[in-house]
Structure formats: C-alpha cells, structure tokens
Design a protein around this motif. Sequence first.
Motif, PDB file in Angstrom:
ATOM      1  N   ALA A 107      -9.881  -1.047  -4.988  1.00 45.77           N
ATOM      2  CA  ALA A 107      -9.161  -0.049  -5.445  1.00 45.77           C
ATOM      3  C   ALA A 107      -8.468  -0.388  -6.472  1.00 45.77           C
ATOM      4  O   ALA A 107      -8.639  -1.387  -6.977  1.00 45.77           O
ATOM      5  CB  ALA A 107      -8.047   0.253  -4.163  1.00 45.77           C
ATOM      6  N   LEU A 108      -8.060   0.659  -7.132  1.00 47.07           N
ATOM      7  CA  LEU A 108      -7.280   0.337  -8.668  1.00 47.07           C
ATOM      8  C   LEU A 108      -5.683   0.949  -8.514  1.00 47.07           C
ATOM      9  O   LEU A 108      -5.632   1.989  -7.568  1.00 47.07           O
ATOM     10  CB  LEU A 108      -7.985   1.039  -9.653  1.00 47.07           C
ATOM     11  N   CYS A 109      -4.809   0.404  -9.080  1.00 49.92           N
ATOM     12  CA  CYS A 109      -3.472   1.023  -9.171  1.00 49.92           C
ATOM     13  C   CYS A 109      -3.160   1.511 -10.308  1.00 49.92           C
ATOM     14  O   CYS A 109      -3.521   0.741 -11.311  1.00 49.92           O
ATOM     15  CB  CYS A 109      -2.297  -0.230  -8.525  1.00 49.92           C
ATOM     16  N   LEU A 110      -2.483   2.290 -10.563  1.00 49.09           N
ATOM     17  CA  LEU A 110      -1.985   2.874 -11.942  1.00 49.09           C
ATOM     18  C   LEU A 110      -0.392   2.998 -11.703  1.00 49.09           C
ATOM     19  O   LEU A 110      -0.051   4.316 -11.281  1.00 49.09           O
ATOM     20  CB  LEU A 110      -2.650   3.895 -12.483  1.00 49.09           C
ATOM     21  N   GLU A 111       0.504   2.179 -11.793  1.00 49.12           N
ATOM     22  CA  GLU A 111       1.749   2.204 -11.753  1.00 49.12           C
ATOM     23  C   GLU A 111       2.568   2.514 -12.847  1.00 49.12           C
ATOM     24  O   GLU A 111       3.132   1.581 -13.746  1.00 49.12           O
ATOM     25  CB  GLU A 111       2.230   0.880 -10.998  1.00 49.12           C
ATOM     26  N   THR A 112       2.960   3.598 -13.218  1.00 54.18           N
ATOM     27  CA  THR A 112       3.996   4.151 -14.287  1.00 54.18           C
ATOM     28  C   THR A 112       5.328   3.435 -13.935  1.00 54.18           C
ATOM     29  O   THR A 112       5.690   3.506 -12.937  1.00 54.18           O
ATOM     30  CB  THR A 112       3.988   5.627 -14.571  1.00 54.18           C
ATOM     31  N   VAL A 157       8.637   2.542  -8.663  1.00 53.30           N
ATOM     32  CA  VAL A 157       7.149   2.458  -8.912  1.00 53.30           C
ATOM     33  C   VAL A 157       6.422   3.036  -7.767  1.00 53.30           C
ATOM     34  O   VAL A 157       7.122   2.522  -6.662  1.00 53.30           O
ATOM     35  CB  VAL A 157       6.648   1.078  -9.418  1.00 53.30           C
ATOM     36  N   ASN A 158       5.537   3.713  -7.754  1.00 51.87           N
ATOM     37  CA  ASN A 158       4.568   4.316  -6.763  1.00 51.87           C
ATOM     38  C   ASN A 158       3.520   3.246  -6.583  1.00 51.87           C
ATOM     39  O   ASN A 158       2.681   3.177  -7.582  1.00 51.87           O
ATOM     40  CB  ASN A 158       4.108   5.682  -6.415  1.00 51.87           C
ATOM     41  N   HIS A 159       3.174   2.372  -5.443  1.00 52.57           N
ATOM     42  CA  HIS A 159       2.143   1.502  -5.489  1.00 52.57           C
ATOM     43  C   HIS A 159       0.916   1.982  -4.825  1.00 52.57           C
ATOM     44  O   HIS A 159       0.344   1.101  -3.847  1.00 52.57           O
ATOM     45  CB  HIS A 159       2.723   0.492  -4.945  1.00 52.57           C
ATOM     46  N   ALA A 160       0.649   3.054  -4.801  1.00 51.50           N
ATOM     47  CA  ALA A 160      -0.682   3.429  -4.352  1.00 51.50           C
ATOM     48  C   ALA A 160      -1.968   2.752  -4.705  1.00 51.50           C
ATOM     49  O   ALA A 160      -2.249   2.659  -6.235  1.00 51.50           O
ATOM     50  CB  ALA A 160      -0.825   5.291  -4.546  1.00 51.50           C
ATOM     51  N   TYR A 161      -2.893   2.548  -3.846  1.00 46.85           N
ATOM     52  CA  TYR A 161      -4.149   2.108  -4.235  1.00 46.85           C
ATOM     53  C   TYR A 161      -5.295   3.006  -4.166  1.00 46.85           C
ATOM     54  O   TYR A 161      -5.329   3.611  -2.967  1.00 46.85           O
ATOM     55  CB  TYR A 161      -4.596   0.775  -3.271  1.00 46.85           C
ATOM     56  N   TRP A 162      -5.925   3.436  -5.266  1.00 46.06           N
ATOM     57  CA  TRP A 162      -6.786   4.454  -5.369  1.00 46.06           C
ATOM     58  C   TRP A 162      -8.206   3.926  -5.213  1.00 46.06           C
ATOM     59  O   TRP A 162      -8.796   3.098  -5.810  1.00 46.06           O
ATOM     60  CB  TRP A 162      -6.341   5.014  -6.558  1.00 46.06           C
ATOM     61  N   PHE A 207       0.819  -1.235   0.121  1.00 43.29           N
ATOM     62  CA  PHE A 207       0.033  -0.158  -0.095  1.00 43.29           C
ATOM     63  C   PHE A 207       0.803   1.423  -0.027  1.00 43.29           C
ATOM     64  O   PHE A 207       1.594   1.487   0.844  1.00 43.29           O
ATOM     65  CB  PHE A 207      -0.878   0.084   1.323  1.00 43.29           C
ATOM     66  N   GLY A 208       0.859   2.042  -0.886  1.00 42.94           N
ATOM     67  CA  GLY A 208       1.350   3.336  -1.187  1.00 42.94           C
ATOM     68  C   GLY A 208       3.071   3.463  -1.287  1.00 42.94           C
ATOM     69  O   GLY A 208       3.598   4.558  -1.097  1.00 42.94           O
ATOM     70  N   ALA A 209       3.581   2.164  -1.245  1.00 44.44           N
ATOM     71  CA  ALA A 209       4.903   2.120  -1.068  1.00 44.44           C
ATOM     72  C   ALA A 209       5.771   2.575  -2.284  1.00 44.44           C
ATOM     73  O   ALA A 209       5.095   2.754  -3.371  1.00 44.44           O
ATOM     74  CB  ALA A 209       5.251   0.481  -0.876  1.00 44.44           C
ATOM     75  N   LEU A 210       7.076   3.034  -2.379  1.00 46.14           N
ATOM     76  CA  LEU A 210       7.973   3.054  -3.168  1.00 46.14           C
ATOM     77  C   LEU A 210       8.674   1.982  -3.470  1.00 46.14           C
ATOM     78  O   LEU A 210       9.651   1.286  -2.779  1.00 46.14           O
ATOM     79  CB  LEU A 210       9.038   4.201  -2.954  1.00 46.14           C
ATOM     80  N   VAL A 211       8.399   1.188  -4.543  1.00 41.00           N
ATOM     81  CA  VAL A 211       8.925  -0.234  -4.959  1.00 41.00           C
ATOM     82  C   VAL A 211      10.080  -0.084  -5.837  1.00 41.00           C
ATOM     83  O   VAL A 211      10.055   0.575  -6.681  1.00 41.00           O
ATOM     84  CB  VAL A 211       7.708  -0.947  -5.584  1.00 41.00           C
ATOM     85  N   GLY A 212      10.997  -0.841  -5.463  1.00 40.96           N
ATOM     86  CA  GLY A 212      12.472  -0.977  -6.367  1.00 40.96           C
ATOM     87  C   GLY A 212      13.318  -1.939  -5.651  1.00 40.96           C
ATOM     88  O   GLY A 212      12.853  -2.571  -4.573  1.00 40.96           O
ATOM     89  N   THR A 269      -6.422  -4.311 -10.264  1.00 39.38           N
ATOM     90  CA  THR A 269      -7.705  -3.568  -9.686  1.00 39.38           C
ATOM     91  C   THR A 269      -7.804  -4.457  -8.128  1.00 39.38           C
ATOM     92  O   THR A 269      -8.857  -4.989  -8.234  1.00 39.38           O
ATOM     93  CB  THR A 269      -8.928  -3.931 -10.815  1.00 39.38           C
ATOM     94  N   SER A 270      -6.811  -4.613  -7.702  1.00 39.32           N
ATOM     95  CA  SER A 270      -6.878  -5.308  -6.281  1.00 39.32           C
ATOM     96  C   SER A 270      -7.424  -6.683  -6.173  1.00 39.32           C
ATOM     97  O   SER A 270      -8.311  -7.163  -5.567  1.00 39.32           O
ATOM     98  CB  SER A 270      -7.674  -4.385  -5.371  1.00 39.32           C
TER      99      SER A 270
END
Length: 361
Positions: free
Chosen positions: A323-328, A193-198, A84-89, A303-304
């Motif tokens: 929620a949905l995630c949009l991870e550029t 990636v930012n992994h926010a769930y909206w 949730f909301g993490a900076l992933v790498g 889409t969770s």
Amino acid sequence: MARAALLLPVALLLCLALAGSAGAARKTVGVYELKNKKGDFSIKVTNWGATLMSVIAPDSKGNLADVVLGYDTVAGFVNGSSYFGALVGRVANRVAKGRFVLDGKAYHLYINDGKNALHGGHRGFSKVIWTVKEYVPDCDSPYITFYYRSFDGEQGFPGDLDVYVTYQLSGPYDLSLHMNATALNKATPVNLVNHAYWNLAGHGSGDVLGHVIQVLASQYTPVDQSMIPTGEIAAVAGTPYDLRRPTPLGSRIGLVSGGGAVGYDVNYAVHGQGFTLVARVRDPASGRAFELWANQPGVQLYTSNWLKDEKGKAGKVYGKYGALCLETQAFPDAVNHPNFPSAILRPGGVYRHDMLFKFSS
C-alpha cells in the motif's frame, strides 16, 4: 510485551475501559458506516482511534473493492502496530529525542521509536476511545464526528486540547476529513494525520508498484538515519524524489530509502497556499484513481516499506509495498526547526486540517 488478542466481532458494540486510570468511565466502541445514495461508495469507521476501517469504491467496470488496508474487527486495530487508518496525534511523525523547548520550557515526550517520539507516543490519539458527537448516515452528505479531550501532560504534551474529526461523503465519490483542535490553556504543538494505507487494486491484492503517482511538490525535507529532518528544505529536481509528473512507483522505488528500508518515506513541501491539490494516484489495472486535496504545508509519502506478513481483512496477508500512505501534515519535527512552518497552537487558537479524496474510475 505482547498483548493478548481480543476476539471482538465487528458487528457488536464493544465496551473497553479507558487505559491508565482505574475506575475511569467506560465508553462504548462501535463501527459506523457512511454510504452514497447509489450504494457503490462507502466507508466504515470506528471511534477506537477515530479510525478509517474500510473504503469501498468501484473500478472502471463497476466492480467494488475495499481499497484500504486494515482488520476485520476492532480488536485488530486495538492490537495492531501499523496505524492502519488511524487518526494520529497529538503530534504525528517524529520528534527528535522526544524533546522540544516552547516559550523557554523544555518538554519531554514518551519515547517509542529508538531515541525519538513517534505518532504521539505510546498511547497517542490512535490508541484511545473517541466520543461520537454526531452520526448522520441518512442524508445527501452523510457524516460522523468524533471528539477527544487530550489532557495536560498526556504523553508529555502541554495543555488541554479539544479535538474533533469529521468523516463525510461530501460528494457521490468524495471522502472529506475535517480535523479541528483548540488549545484551552497552554501553547502546544499540534499535527494531526490520517494514516490510511491505500491500494487502489483492492487491499491484499499485491504490491502498489504499478500505481502511478504524482506529488505536486518541488521540495522535500531530507532526513538522517533516524528519520529526523536535517533542517534542509531541498529541491526534488534531479533526484528520485521528483514525482511532479505522473510516475509508476516501481520505476523509482529502488532508488530511495528511509531508516534503512528501501522505498519512499519522506515529507514533501506542498505547492501553493490554502486548500490545494496535493497528489494524484491511479491504478492502471483497475482504473481506480483519486486526487488528494488538503490545506497543510507537507505530505508524507510512505510505501509500506516495513510491512511484513501482516494478517489483515478477509485473511489477506499484507507485505512490503502492499500500500501507499499520503499523510498531509506539518513538517516532521517542526518544533525543533525554526525554519519550518510552525506547528504551535496558542491558547484559544484553532488548528484546522482539511483533506479531500476525490475518487474516479
């Protein structure tokens, strides 16, 4: 093995030892807020995983709600497994069999998703303490910058890497993220990636099947049953992945699946070059909406599909499609597909990933 829960109030600063190195220097973990001048748009972040904890935004009637999923305390993020909301790498998404060859040398990553490496490994960037480099809450465009030094061999990745991420309220209702990384001594793949769930109706308000989404991409990268790209870059035309026009998620979600779960979990090849409009999302019930702009070649729509009975903020329970995630991002498993845009950063080179969420109601 399950880890014991830590009861750590959000209002307090936390001292956590860096995992994996006895006697390592202790760092302070805190929660930081950025707020616009009007006070009706704000975020909270923590330097545990450079994580986005909350986003408060108004609806069409001025009512405020937190529109990202998460936990009440930092402890929840420490112990959570949903990113949730993490900076992933260092490399988000999957690397097939946790293996790649770079400049003639084979590298083996930490395997944590079946036979594959996922989101940087067991202890990726979302599970470390970042240093707060700057925190400027009292200005027209408040911001905070986190820093992390990733060491040579961390989770199997080559070379030392300096990483920065800045969260900024760049406009009255604009949230900007700037991710930079510099390879210091070896070539390495980088995909942050930012992994926010909206959920624009408010976290814990139910599913997002009524959200209307538009993804400005005419191609996507099909995957196998292990969620590894086949190498094909396919047209969305004539498939349920075609979201080039505003589309209610619920009208298509039953027609797609990934990894055995019904729902979207797919990388799109973004239209255009440079900093460009990637997607639009709107919740018709509340009127909240955002545009997502970014400068990466891909965006993962998730889409969770795997969320189930996850206890989140304010006692809310998050479920499937909550929620949905949009991870550029770079394309998943780009290190093993020469036809994909390269995700390799050479020594002295700088990786730059910019995102902008433009909210409206």
